[in-house]
Design a protein around this motif. Structure first.
Motif, PDB file in Angstrom:
ATOM      1  N   CYS A 144       0.870  -1.188   0.000  1.00 39.77           N
ATOM      2  CA  CYS A 144       0.000   0.000   0.000  1.00 39.77           C
ATOM      3  C   CYS A 144       0.900   1.230   0.000  1.00 39.77           C
ATOM      4  O   CYS A 144       2.118   1.112   0.122  1.00 39.77           O
ATOM      5  N   ALA A 148      -1.653   6.385   3.103  1.00 40.72           N
ATOM      6  CA  ALA A 148      -2.908   5.845   2.563  1.00 40.72           C
ATOM      7  C   ALA A 148      -4.002   5.813   3.621  1.00 40.72           C
ATOM      8  O   ALA A 148      -3.731   5.728   4.821  1.00 40.72           O
ATOM      9  N   HIS A 150      -7.735   3.647   3.949  1.00 36.59           N
ATOM     10  CA  HIS A 150      -8.698   2.727   3.337  1.00 36.59           C
ATOM     11  C   HIS A 150      -9.803   2.305   4.301  1.00 36.59           C
ATOM     12  O   HIS A 150     -10.481   1.312   4.059  1.00 36.59           O
ATOM     13  N   GLU A 221      -5.429   4.369  -3.423  1.00 32.70           N
ATOM     14  CA  GLU A 221      -6.464   5.356  -3.720  1.00 32.70           C
ATOM     15  C   GLU A 221      -6.022   5.980  -5.045  1.00 32.70           C
ATOM     16  O   GLU A 221      -5.033   6.718  -5.068  1.00 32.70           O
ATOM     17  N   GLN A 225      -5.168  10.926  -2.824  1.00 34.01           N
ATOM     18  CA  GLN A 225      -5.152  10.384  -1.463  1.00 34.01           C
ATOM     19  C   GLN A 225      -5.972  11.352  -0.622  1.00 34.01           C
ATOM     20  O   GLN A 225      -5.479  12.394  -0.166  1.00 34.01           O
ATOM     21  N   ASP A 255      -9.114   1.461  -4.674  1.00 31.85           N
ATOM     22  CA  ASP A 255     -10.127   1.900  -3.709  1.00 31.85           C
ATOM     23  C   ASP A 255     -10.716   3.212  -4.238  1.00 31.85           C
ATOM     24  O   ASP A 255     -10.135   4.280  -4.065  1.00 31.85           O
ATOM     25  N   GLU A 256     -11.862   3.087  -4.905  1.00 34.58           N
ATOM     26  CA  GLU A 256     -12.528   4.267  -5.501  1.00 34.58           C
ATOM     27  C   GLU A 256     -13.700   4.720  -4.622  1.00 34.58           C
ATOM     28  O   GLU A 256     -14.633   5.352  -5.107  1.00 34.58           O
ATOM     29  N   THR A 259     -13.193   8.428  -4.683  1.00 35.07           N
ATOM     30  CA  THR A 259     -13.000   9.055  -5.998  1.00 35.07           C
ATOM     31  C   THR A 259     -14.063   8.662  -7.022  1.00 35.07           C
ATOM     32  O   THR A 259     -14.174   9.306  -8.070  1.00 35.07           O
TER      33      THR A 259
END
Ligand SMILES: Cc1ncc(COP(=O)(O)O)c(C=O)c1O
Length: 451
Positions: A144, A148, A150, A221, A225, A255-256, A259
């Protein structure tokens, strides 16, 4: 005692609010919201607030959108909930068909869960188990980015790197490999994100060379970020990462959650790079903030890796009680339908150019605005003590938090990320509402910093 004080007293007697130090509430009590409409929230005392951060980045079409509410009302009398193992329902099938149309190529298998962190857990477990039972049992680790975020379950924290959330749990977290995330504002190579060749990618190359053989997946991401302060990096980085993952046979998890659904100016951030991840997590905008729903989306290839006889013990035994909830699916369907029918994204993109110009007009010459970063309607300004050296404010000064409180007085919900103030508004916000938000934002920053 007015309405608000009465509610606050009862609230603080029992409720433990998220992502806050509860002691702060002694002199900054929770604002008791009564109702919402469009981009505005209204408290019980009649004060109004522009929700410039879409209530934790969920609200795409404004609060209490008539059509989305109608879809929910219709569904509520038809089917509230049904277990999702061995059962299904039309509304979730419709949602799958809508999602298929907007997904990056190859992503066509949907595992429904009920929040963003749960979809990250699902993705990590899926990647691990896929490798474990498809001849890659040596691939047991995750990569990762530094900085980050998540989510906050233990697995999600393990692939996150923001100390305020994870430090205390370090001893019980899964050991993960951290790749240096791009830091375009303070680029160690003195490049600019619009013209660089992603020289910073060399750390990813190094880490893959060393650990690629034992890594099952890298989670990122894409392009922004978010929780790290809306740190934006170029699409070229994603292209390179996709190729590197292929080279080392590492699954790429995008990982959307933050976004997705038009936040970056395209449906998904990975679309800017023209790449497809192997697994994608989506949530937030999916239901316009009405109901908790998230999806872990994967490919045929991954799906096939779990397909067999029950006795083979290779099924993906991951479940959540509220997986595929019909009420959540009904609002997701309505949201996606409106997005497509009303060209919401195209309209937002037209406003995005204008908004970014306004940010530059207002803040370029500001003494403490180190950088303005933008993608889609997301505009973030990083406040620094010294522009020349890019030296940030000491976090103990809580500059962002002070500006947040100041803006609330004038009716703007400008919740900061450290010393980064940002707009991430509903996509349907008007230029007038943005102009009003900009004026309050500027005034609040000046009231705190130029005192
Ligand atoms: C990129 C990203 N991943 C995961 C999450 C976690 O989602 P949830 O809060 O629904 O668990 C968030 C939440 O902000 C997020 O921004």
């Amino acid at each position: 005692m007015n309405e608000s004080n009465k509610c606050v007293e009862k609230d603080l007697a029992h409720i433990w609010h998220p992502a806050s130090q509860m002691k702060d509430y002694e002199d900054f009590p929770p604002i008791i919201i009564d109702h919402g409409k469009g981009v505005k929230l209204y408290d019980v005392d009649g004060n109004e607030y522009i929700d410039i951060i879409s209530s934790w980045w969920c609200n795409l079409l404004g609060h209490c959108n008539d059509e989305v509410s109608e879809a929910l009302k219709e569904q509520v009398d038809k089917l509230d909930h049904v277990l999702f193992a061995n059962f299904s329902h039309k509304i979730i099938i419709e949602l799958s068909e809508r999602l298929i149309k907007v997904m990056p190529e190859g992503l066509n298998k949907f595992s429904f869960v009920d929040n963003g962190s749960a979809s990250v857990e699902c993705a990590l477990k899926m990647a691990f188990q896929y490798c474990a039972q498809n001849g890659k049992e040596h691939k047991k680790r995750f990569m990762c980015f530094t900085d980050a975020y998540h989510g906050e379950t233990l697995g999600a924290l393990s692939v996150g790197a923001l100390d305020e959330y994870s430090k205390v749990f370090e001893r019980i977290m899964v050991d993960t490999i951290k790749v240096q995330a791009p830091d375009c504002y303070r680029c160690p190579y003195n490049k600019h994100r619009d013209s660089c060749e992603c020289e910073c990618f060399e750390d990813a190359e190094k880490k893959f060379e060393e650990y690629g053989h034992e890594t099952c997946a890298m989670i990122i991401e894409p392009l922004i970020q978010g929780s790290a302060g809306m740190k934006i990096y170029p699409p070229l980085y994603l292209k390179k990462l996709r190729a590197l993952c292929d080279k080392y046979d590492v699954l790429l998890i995008a990982d959307e959650i933050a976004t997705g659904f038009g936040r970056t100016g395209k449906m998904f951030a990975v679309d800017h790079a023209g790449i497809s991840p192997d697994i994608m997590c989506i949530s937030k905008g999916l239901t316009n903030g009405y109901m908790a729903m998230a999806v872990c989306v994967s490919t045929d290839e991954i799906y096939e890796g779990f397909y067999g006889d029950y006795a083979d013990n290779i099924a993906f035994m991951h479940s959540h009680t509220y997986a595929g909830n019909p009420l959540a699916a009904s609002v997701a369907n309505a949201t996606l339908k409106i997005m497509e029918r009303d060209n919401v994204l195209e309209d937002a993109n037209e406003k995005a150019i204008w908004l970014n110009n306004r940010f530059h007009e207002i803040f370029d010459s500001h003494l403490n605005v180190g950088e303005i970063r933008q993608m889609g309607l997301i505009n973030a300004i990083e406040l620094v003590e010294d522009k020349e050296s890019k030296k940030g404010f000491d976090s103990s000064e809580r500059i962002g938090y002070k500006i947040y409180k100041e803006a609330l007085k004038d009716g703007l919900m400008l919740r900061p990320l450290g010393n980064v103030m940002y707009f991430n508004p509903p996509l349907v916000i008007t230029k007038e509402e943005l102009e009003e938000s900009l004026a309050i934002c500027k005034k609040s920053i000046d009231n705190v910093l130029l005192k």
